[in-house]
Design a protein around this motif. Structure first.
Motif, PDB file in Angstrom:
ATOM      1  N   LEU A 106      -7.786 -10.313 -11.508  1.00 43.79           N
ATOM      2  CA  LEU A 106      -7.547  -9.317 -10.569  1.00 43.79           C
ATOM      3  C   LEU A 106      -6.668  -9.539  -9.576  1.00 43.79           C
ATOM      4  CD1 LEU A 106      -8.576  -6.471  -9.294  1.00 43.79           C
ATOM      5  CD2 LEU A 106     -10.617  -7.967  -8.440  1.00 43.79           C
ATOM      6  N   PHE A 107      -5.846  -8.410  -9.256  1.00 43.01           N
ATOM      7  CA  PHE A 107      -4.994  -8.716  -8.244  1.00 43.01           C
ATOM      8  C   PHE A 107      -5.289  -7.265  -7.496  1.00 43.01           C
ATOM      9  CE2 PHE A 107      -2.575 -10.818 -11.423  1.00 43.01           C
ATOM     10  CZ  PHE A 107      -1.947 -11.526 -10.644  1.00 43.01           C
ATOM     11  N   GLN A 108      -6.186  -7.777  -6.023  1.00 45.12           N
ATOM     12  CA  GLN A 108      -6.446  -6.856  -5.352  1.00 45.12           C
ATOM     13  C   GLN A 108      -5.528  -6.342  -4.417  1.00 45.12           C
ATOM     14  OE1 GLN A 108      -7.313  -7.157  -1.559  1.00 45.12           O
ATOM     15  NE2 GLN A 108      -7.117  -4.931  -1.745  1.00 45.12           N
ATOM     16  N   LEU A 109      -4.911  -5.005  -4.351  1.00 45.81           N
ATOM     17  CA  LEU A 109      -3.615  -4.549  -3.716  1.00 45.81           C
ATOM     18  C   LEU A 109      -3.748  -3.836  -2.280  1.00 45.81           C
ATOM     19  CD1 LEU A 109      -2.412  -3.051  -6.985  1.00 45.81           C
ATOM     20  CD2 LEU A 109      -1.618  -5.368  -6.073  1.00 45.81           C
ATOM     21  N   ASN A 110      -2.700  -4.185  -1.782  1.00 43.20           N
ATOM     22  CA  ASN A 110      -2.459  -3.200  -0.341  1.00 43.20           C
ATOM     23  C   ASN A 110      -1.008  -2.831  -0.083  1.00 43.20           C
ATOM     24  OD1 ASN A 110      -4.914  -5.594   0.551  1.00 43.20           O
ATOM     25  ND2 ASN A 110      -5.167  -3.457   1.431  1.00 43.20           N
ATOM     26  N   GLU A 111      -0.869  -1.936   0.574  1.00 37.65           N
ATOM     27  CA  GLU A 111       0.288  -1.435   1.002  1.00 37.65           C
ATOM     28  C   GLU A 111       0.187  -1.314   2.605  1.00 37.65           C
ATOM     29  OE1 GLU A 111       4.261   0.786   1.657  1.00 37.65           O
ATOM     30  OE2 GLU A 111       2.049   1.269   2.300  1.00 37.65           O
ATOM     31  N   ASP A 112       1.313  -1.789   3.323  1.00 37.46           N
ATOM     32  CA  ASP A 112       1.142  -1.859   5.037  1.00 37.46           C
ATOM     33  C   ASP A 112       0.980  -0.490   5.672  1.00 37.46           C
ATOM     34  OD1 ASP A 112       3.796  -1.355   4.816  1.00 37.46           O
ATOM     35  OD2 ASP A 112       4.181  -2.774   6.376  1.00 37.46           O
ATOM     36  N   THR A 113       1.525   0.796   4.855  1.00 32.52           N
ATOM     37  CA  THR A 113       1.471   2.012   5.601  1.00 32.52           C
ATOM     38  C   THR A 113       0.381   2.721   5.106  1.00 32.52           C
ATOM     39  OG1 THR A 113       2.962   3.015   4.075  1.00 32.52           O
ATOM     40  CG2 THR A 113       3.982   2.179   5.993  1.00 32.52           C
ATOM     41  N   LEU A 114      -0.567   2.321   4.493  1.00 30.24           N
ATOM     42  CA  LEU A 114      -1.725   2.847   3.961  1.00 30.24           C
ATOM     43  C   LEU A 114      -2.855   3.169   4.757  1.00 30.24           C
ATOM     44  CD1 LEU A 114      -1.942   4.373   1.049  1.00 30.24           C
ATOM     45  CD2 LEU A 114      -3.478   2.424   0.550  1.00 30.24           C
ATOM     46  N   TRP A 115      -2.826   3.947   5.698  1.00 36.15           N
ATOM     47  CA  TRP A 115      -3.937   4.134   6.887  1.00 36.15           C
ATOM     48  C   TRP A 115      -4.397   5.479   6.789  1.00 36.15           C
ATOM     49  CZ3 TRP A 115      -4.688   0.956  11.346  1.00 36.15           C
ATOM     50  CH2 TRP A 115      -3.844  -0.402  11.276  1.00 36.15           C
ATOM     51  N   SER A 116      -5.759   5.425   7.267  1.00 36.87           N
ATOM     52  CA  SER A 116      -6.444   6.893   7.449  1.00 36.87           C
ATOM     53  C   SER A 116      -5.485   7.632   8.394  1.00 36.87           C
ATOM     54  CB  SER A 116      -7.631   6.887   7.536  1.00 36.87           C
ATOM     55  OG  SER A 116      -8.043   6.109   8.809  1.00 36.87           O
ATOM     56  N   GLY A 117      -5.792   8.834   8.477  1.00 39.60           N
ATOM     57  CA  GLY A 117      -5.102   9.794   9.512  1.00 39.60           C
ATOM     58  C   GLY A 117      -4.236  10.780   8.799  1.00 39.60           C
TER      59      GLY A 117
END
Length: 799
Positions: A36-47
């Motif tokens: 598993l590679f759990q992924l993030n992206e730094d501009t992925l915010w609510s709003g």
């Protein structure tokens, strides 16, 4: 040794290994049958944030100040809640990239590793007679996650790849790629806010005002069969295969509505993947390593001879077993902090948030946002001193954006000039107080001092780089704006001093003599230290730039009238204007010691005794970041043994991730900071603390080994930065400096505090024996050459 090694796969998130290029983050688990590679992206915010109404707090502000003067603290707190605003938005997880192997999970010779010299994670094991390997990295030059899988026997790789997300998303395939696309929530309430009927609110694809996103994975193999079907990527009968993952979001800027066009995201991702796949894997890897090492390779740190620690132990086991007595582990955790900063904050990315860029939870603790009363700033304490000035830039850019929203907020709410921000911010540069409709506690929800603290980072960047263009064009307008707000915010007390009102000491409460519990008062020590620090730096800045505007004179006059710091009844530095009783004598925040570190107002004199008493009363226990701050503070007090005892607390390996808050800090098995839960500021506080123990330059001169523990008899530290634009490399033996190399990015004067004569060697010049004058050695260091200082010590055989 700059590797984290384990002989088993990660089971939970706090065992997985972090990868990042500042924008894309991944936590690599390294499973055998299922990786598993759990992924993030730094501009992925609510709003984006909803401005449900305008705010005018001038009348509430007047009432609160009056109630404080009347010492009606409960009523003052209640009125302060009328000045609350919406909570900041939250940082979201992107999704999961899962690799399922058709080989079973019974293996031998398993090893999982993160090499922080190359920023590559790897897994290897043997099943039957076949050795399987995987290695992964996230390229900053090419903006892709790259995973190479190999088998030692031809054509034994068969696996599927899946993409999924906890957000509102769908997975598709188009014959060329596996695609995950979705939309962030339009609103996300903090995990501690239960008043909303729906704490998570989504819109529809293509219609929502929230951020849309796409993740796209493709594969290449010379001999395997690759197909995209049934929502999976299939690789069959390969000897080697390479996966390429790209991510894009519709974020258009902090002050713009996000886009809604998945077609645009697909185009960007396809372009990114095509460019990465146009070159060989080896070239991709080589360019990744070269780019990363340009930053990471600047600094080296070793402590004497290696111990007889068991090299066969997993990193977390060795850390727990040997702890701070293992020089290799002390150095590894220092380097790991630099690794995490590079991985979570690069030029052009968002600043590192409460969890860097790594987060698996949709309603993360404290929404994984920017907590501006300590945590965000601590993330960047090691940036300049450990030679990662470029990694500081995302925070400096964010300060400019927060100043823009903060200026509007200050004018609307308070009718004042300048700018500031409060306790929390987010991708949209939230500057308002938080707390929602009278929900929060004023002890943290109402704290209008983030502007001055962010300005310290602007000044620090100048002090380390000596970049006058940055000072004039970027720092000057922001520092001026923050100073204008402070000038308007200050009020005069009955003795004629200038103080703040209302005022809190972040997240702490007090008791008055008559038993009132409160948090809103006037003249909290931290406020006055922050403002005094900002005013002093503004005066230095305007002197350098030759600015003689009217506001400068106002700052100079106001600085002289700030209420002085005081010593309380226990001999401690007073936290508030009045000597209240602490609600919690062991509170994790030591806000009123800002003037010791990261500030520099308290450097000598009897008040340092009050600082020591404050730290002794607070105790050494605390969450991960709190311990990091205390290391920095005791380093400034030159108590290396106390620093060493605090460092031991970082070597407490926290196995459980349950709960939202705990005081038993340390690190998780993957060495990421345990608040607990996970907060990355503990890692950065540790690295900054080590640097502060070995080199200090905040007094206008350099001090070597100011807080060296007795156990650290010898060592080296190279590539470290000090104020004035200098880079130094230091060696010591028997606890005394034996060699110092100094270079400079500009022509400048290097001032060293030393009681010993040194032999100075400059390029093209004869050796010169220099005696200290009143304890100081001064050298002119020019950009075109460096100087070496060889200390005359009794044991030295070279002199």
């Amino acid at each position: 040794m700059k590797r984290l090694t384990y002989q088993k796969a990660a089971v939970q998130w706090t065992e997985a290994l972090p990868l990042g290029n500042g924008r894309i983050g991944a936590m690599h688990y390294g499973g055998v049958e299922r990786d598993l590679f759990q992924l993030n992206e730094d501009t992925l915010w609510s709003g984006p944030p909803n401005r449900d109404r305008s705010y005018d707090d001038r009348e509430s502000l007047r009432k609160v100040r009056q109630l404080i003067d009347e010492q009606k603290y409960g009523e003052a707190s209640d009125e302060t809640k009328n000045m609350f605003g919406p909570y900041a938005q939250g940082y979201m997880p992107l999704g999961d990239l899962t690799i399922h192997h058709f080989q079973g999970n019974d293996c031998r010779g398993y090893e999982r590793m993160l090499d922080i010299e190359e920023a590559i994670s790897s897994v290897s094991y043997t099943i039957g007679q076949v050795q399987f390997t995987r290695e992964a990295f996230i390229s900053y030059p090419h903006q892709v996650l790259v995973i190479r899988l190999t088998s030692s026997v031809p054509k034994r790789l068969t696996f599927t790849v899946g993409l999924d997300s906890h957000l509102k998303a769908e997975t598709l395939q188009d014959g060329q790629a596996l695609i995950m696309r979705g939309v962030c929530p339009e609103y996300c309430a903090p995990h501690y806010y239960a008043e909303d009927e729906l704490p998570f609110v989504y819109g529809e694809f293509g219609e929502s005002k929230a951020i849309h996103f796409e993740g796209r994975v493709r594969a290449s193999s010379k001999d395997g069969q690759i197909t995209y079907r049934h929502g999976k990527l299939w690789v069959q009968g390969a000897t080697e295969a390479v996966l390429y993952f790209a991510a894009a979001t519709s974020f258009n800027g902090y002050d713009q509505l996000p886009g809604r066009d998945f077609g645009e995201l697909a185009h960007r991702n396809e372009s990114t993947l095509s460019k990465a796949m146009a070159i060989s894997y080896d070239q991709l890897k080589e360019e990744h390593i070269r780019d990363y090492r340009k930053l990471f390779g600047r600094v080296e740190f070793t402590l004497g001879e290696a111990t007889e620690a068991d090299e066969e132990l997993d990193t977390d086991q060795r850390l727990q077993t040997c702890g701070a007595d293992d020089p290799a582990m002390v150095a590894l955790l220092f380097h790991f902090g630099r690794y995490l900063l590079i991985a979570s904050s690069r030029e052009g990315t968002q600043p590192a948030n409460l969890t860097g860029i790594w987060n698996e939870i949709t309603r993360a603790p404290w929404t994984s946002n920017y907590t501006l009363n300590i945590n965000t700033e601590m993330n960047y304490w090691p940036a300049e001193v450990t030679n990662l000035s470029e990694c500081h830039r995302p925070l400096l850019k964010a300060a400019k954006e927060i100043a823009a929203t903060g200026e509007k907020m200050v004018k609307e709410r308070y009718g004042l000039n300048g700018w500031t921000a409060h306790h929390n911010s987010d991708l949209w540069r939230h500057a308002h107080p938080v707390g929602a409709e009278r929900h929060g506690d004023p002890a943290w929800a109402f704290w209008p001092m983030a502007g001055p603290w962010l300005c310290r980072h602007l000044w620090e960047h100048y002090e380390y780089t000596q970049d006058q263009q940055f000072l004039a064009e970027e720092a000057f307008p922001l520092m001026k704006g923050a100073a204008l707000f402070c000038l308007d915010w200050l009020v005069e007390d009955e003795e004629g001093y200038l103080i703040t009102s209302p005022s809190t000491s972040p997240e702490h409460h007090f008791y008055t003599e008559d038993g009132q519990r409160g948090e809103i008062t006037k003249g909290a020590t931290m406020d006055l230290q922050l403002i005094g620090d900002l005013f002093a730096n503004c005066l230095s800045m305007t002197a350098i730039l030759g600015v003689k505007e009217e506001w400068v004179q106002r700052v100079r006059a106001a600085k002289k009238r700030l209420h002085p710091m005081q010593t309380g009844k226990f001999g401690q530095l007073q936290e508030w204007l009045l000597d209240y009783e602490d609600e919690d004598a062991h509170h994790r925040h030591v806000s009123h010691l800002y003037g010791v570190y990261p500030g520099n107002q308290l450097t000598e004199g009897p008040q340092l005794d009050a600082v020591r008493q404050t730290l002794n009363r607070r105790g050494d226990a605390g969450s991960g970041w709190s311990v990091g701050w205390k290391v920095c503070l005791w380093a400034r007090l030159k108590d290396g043994e106390r620093c060493k005892e605090l460092l031991r607390r970082f070597f407490n390996v926290v196995r459980e991730r349950s709960g939202v808050f705990g005081s038993n800090g340390g690190v998780f098995p993957n060495l990421m900071g345990a608040h607990p839960p996970f907060q990355i500021d503990g890692n950065f506080g540790y690295t900054a603390g080590i640097a502060e123990m070995l080199v200090q330059s905040h007094k206008g001169y350099v001090e070597l080994l100011p807080a060296l523990p007795l156990a650290w008899q010898s060592g080296t530290l190279s590539g470290i930065r000090v104020r004035g634009g200098f880079e130094i490399s230091l060696s010591w033996e028997r606890q005394q400096a034996s060699r110092l190399d100094v270079s400079c990015i500009i022509d400048n004067m290097f001032i060293l505090r030393s009681e010993k004569a040194v032999v100075v060697r400059e390029a093209g010049k004869e050796d010169l024996l220099v005696e200290p004058v009143e304890g100081y050695l001064t050298f002119e260091v020019r950009k075109k050459y460096s100087v070496s200082l060889l200390f005359q010590l009794n044991f030295s055989k070279s002199l």
